[in-house]
Design an enzyme around this catalytic site. Structure first.
Site, PDB file in Angstrom:
ATOM      1  N   TYR A 141       0.816  -1.217   0.000  1.00  0.00           N
ATOM      2  CA  TYR A 141       0.000   0.000   0.000  1.00  0.00           C
ATOM      3  C   TYR A 141       0.852   1.270   0.000  1.00  0.00           C
ATOM      4  CZ  TYR A 141      -3.961  -3.083   1.124  1.00  0.00           C
ATOM      5  OH  TYR A 141      -4.916  -4.067   1.113  1.00  0.00           O
ATOM      6  N   LYS A 191       3.100 -15.628   3.027  1.00  0.00           N
ATOM      7  CA  LYS A 191       3.011 -16.441   1.803  1.00  0.00           C
ATOM      8  C   LYS A 191       4.444 -16.830   1.443  1.00  0.00           C
ATOM      9  CE  LYS A 191       0.811 -18.191  -1.766  1.00  0.00           C
ATOM     10  NZ  LYS A 191      -0.078 -19.368  -1.633  1.00  0.00           N
ATOM     11  N   ASP A 223      -3.358 -18.206   2.384  1.00  0.00           N
ATOM     12  CA  ASP A 223      -4.532 -18.858   1.780  1.00  0.00           C
ATOM     13  C   ASP A 223      -5.151 -19.849   2.770  1.00  0.00           C
ATOM     14  OD1 ASP A 223      -2.149 -20.235   1.428  1.00  0.00           O
ATOM     15  OD2 ASP A 223      -2.549 -20.857  -0.632  1.00  0.00           O
ATOM     16  N   ASP A 247      -5.423  -6.520   5.967  1.00  0.00           N
ATOM     17  CA  ASP A 247      -6.601  -5.806   5.481  1.00  0.00           C
ATOM     18  C   ASP A 247      -7.680  -6.816   5.092  1.00  0.00           C
ATOM     19  OD1 ASP A 247      -8.265  -3.806   4.525  1.00  0.00           O
ATOM     20  OD2 ASP A 247      -7.246  -3.643   2.593  1.00  0.00           O
ATOM     21  N   ASP A 251     -11.333  -8.125   7.457  1.00  0.00           N
ATOM     22  CA  ASP A 251     -12.722  -8.057   6.977  1.00  0.00           C
ATOM     23  C   ASP A 251     -13.371  -9.436   7.107  1.00  0.00           C
ATOM     24  OD1 ASP A 251     -12.490  -5.367   6.218  1.00  0.00           O
ATOM     25  OD2 ASP A 251     -13.658  -5.698   4.390  1.00  0.00           O
TER      26      ASP A 251
HETATM   27  C1  IPM Z   1      -9.157  -0.484   6.117  1.00  0.00           C
HETATM   28  C2  IPM Z   1      -9.592   0.061   4.782  1.00  0.00           C
HETATM   29  C3  IPM Z   1      -8.480   0.908   4.209  1.00  0.00           C
HETATM   30  C4  IPM Z   1      -7.261   0.005   4.077  1.00  0.00           C
HETATM   31  C5  IPM Z   1      -8.781   1.603   2.863  1.00  0.00           C
HETATM   32  C6  IPM Z   1     -10.017   2.448   2.927  1.00  0.00           C
HETATM   33  C7  IPM Z   1      -7.596   2.390   2.373  1.00  0.00           C
HETATM   34  O1  IPM Z   1      -9.950  -0.972   3.933  1.00  0.00           O
HETATM   35  O2  IPM Z   1      -8.867   0.313   7.022  1.00  0.00           O
HETATM   36  O3  IPM Z   1      -9.082  -1.697   6.265  1.00  0.00           O
HETATM   37  O4  IPM Z   1      -7.125  -0.700   3.083  1.00  0.00           O
HETATM   38  O5  IPM Z   1      -6.441   0.007   4.968  1.00  0.00           O
HETATM   39 MG    MG Z   2      -9.962  -2.866   4.844  1.00  0.00          MG
END
Ligand code: IPM
Ligand code: MG
Length: 370
Positions: A141, A191, A223, A247, A251
């Site tokens: 990133y 990985k 994975d 990231d 989620d």
């Molecule tokens: C998070 C979000 C951010 C990230 C985005 C919005 C840049 O997805 O905080 O997880 O990827 O870090």
């Molecule tokens: Mg995120």
């Protein structure tokens, strides 16, 4: 105690959820005799519209002068076509970098009252208590170059995965420190069968691990980790991983609690101030409708009280209130089911607030510490 908090509401539901969380902090201040003051700054798409940049210098200065930062969310479709440097997400990446927020802590806790809201079976998620530690200021990133170009007449693109060894060491060390006070298990996700960066990550994890004989270290390929997270999430205690893997996996982990609207986070730096934000995004599709779930942001301020201010009782008061409100059946739309009471964002905040200000709840918390 006197504390100054920078509030960066951002875009979409960021405004609604931070407004609610500020009310909760005010209630805590009132109940426990603290003075919290709030200063507001722009970030994200709104900042681009008003000031021409997703992270104005004023905002950064405000954060640096504060004891903690509360952030809502950034982004929305109206800013998706802007040049890269003006995208709202750049504001978020930049604030993490500028404040040196190298580790993002994302706890995932099982709420028995929310089991029905998760697509996973109760027996799979029961008693889940995992802490994701995501590296936050390195990796893909942030690496340069990140651009498109021509090569032999072809359109090509490159993103760069760059890490200094020291960046790996500090976040992995933090994961071990946290594991020491939990169940003593670290899963390091990489990985390493493909990526050189992951092979180095694995070596660093081994090196750091040797300083913590009381903590067990396990390596897991990303994975496989993605699969294990939904197959048997109870096996995880502390999970530490690089930026992009973290990231994605965090989620996924949110599904274990029933909703993305439940997951708080704290981002830690070497010097402070730390930053607290829900892990969900700006949800433009439901923004302004007063239906967003404010609990992830409210639980983020509980983390602020505990981690930045050392106010354990106050943090517990917020968490207990959230628990009680859920047990009483109150639900925002994202976690509602047949038997529950559907409430708006502001009603949910009111319920939590009333519970915090209610003497019995506080007394029972005090009791735990007697
Ligand atoms: C998070 C979000 C951010 C990230 C985005 C919005 C840049 O997805 O905080 O997880 O990827 O870090
Ligand atoms: Mg995120």
């Amino acid at each position: 105690m006197k504390k100054r908090i920078a509030v960066l509401a951002g875009d979409g539901i960021g405004k609604e959820v931070t407004r609610g969380a500020v009310e909760i902090l005010r209630a805590i201040g009132e109940r426990f005799g603290h003075q919290f003051s709030f200063s507001y700054g722009h970030i994200g798409g709104g900042a681009v519209d008003e000031l021409g940049t997703p992270l104005p210098d004023e905002t950064l200065d405000l954060c640096k002068e504060s004891d903690a930062v509360l952030l809502g969310a950034v982004g929305g479709p109206q800013w998706d076509r802007l040049p890269v440097h003006l995208r709202p997400e750049q504001g978020l990446l930049k604030i993490r970098k500028e404040l040196g927020l190298y580790a993002n802590l994302r706890p995932t806790l099982y709420y028995s009252s929310l089991a029905e809201a998760s697509p996973l079976k109760r027996e799979v998620i029961e008693e889940v208590d995992l802490l994701m530690v995501r590296e936050l200021t390195g990796g893909l990133y942030f690496g340069k170059p990140s651009e498109r170009m021509k090569q032999d007449g072809q359109d090509v693109v490159v993103d760069t995965l760059f890490y200094q060894k020291a960046e790996m060491t500090r976040v992995i060390k933090l994961a071990f420190e946290l594991a020491k006070n939990r169940r003593g298990h670290v899963t390091s996700v990489d990985k390493a069968n493909v990526l050189e960066s992951s092979r180095m990550w694995r070596e660093v994890a081994e090196e750091v691990g040797q300083q913590y004989p009381e903590v067990t270290l396990e390596h897991m390929l990303v994975d496989n980790a993605a699969m294990q997270m939904v197959r048997n999430p109870k096996q995880f205690d502390v999970v530490v991983t690089e930026n992009m893997f973290g990231d994605i996996l965090s989620d996924e982990a949110s599904v274990l609690t029933g909703s993305l609207g439940m997951l708080p986070s704290a981002s830690i730096s070497e010097k402070g101030p730390y930053l607290y934000e829900p892990i969900h995004g700006s949800a433009p599709d439901i923004a302004g409708q007063n239906i967003a779930n404010p609990l992830a942001t409210i639980l983020s301020v509980a983390m602020m009280l505990r981690v930045s201010f050392g106010l354990e009782q106050e943090a517990k008061a917020v968490e207990t209130a959230v628990d009680e409100v859920l047990n009483s059946g109150f639900r925002t739309k994202d976690i509602t089911s047949v038997e529950t009471k559907l409430v708006t964002t502001t009603e949910m905040v009111e319920e939590v607030k009333a519970t915090i200000l209610d003497n019995e709840t506080i007394q029972s918390i005090m009791g735990c510490y007697a």
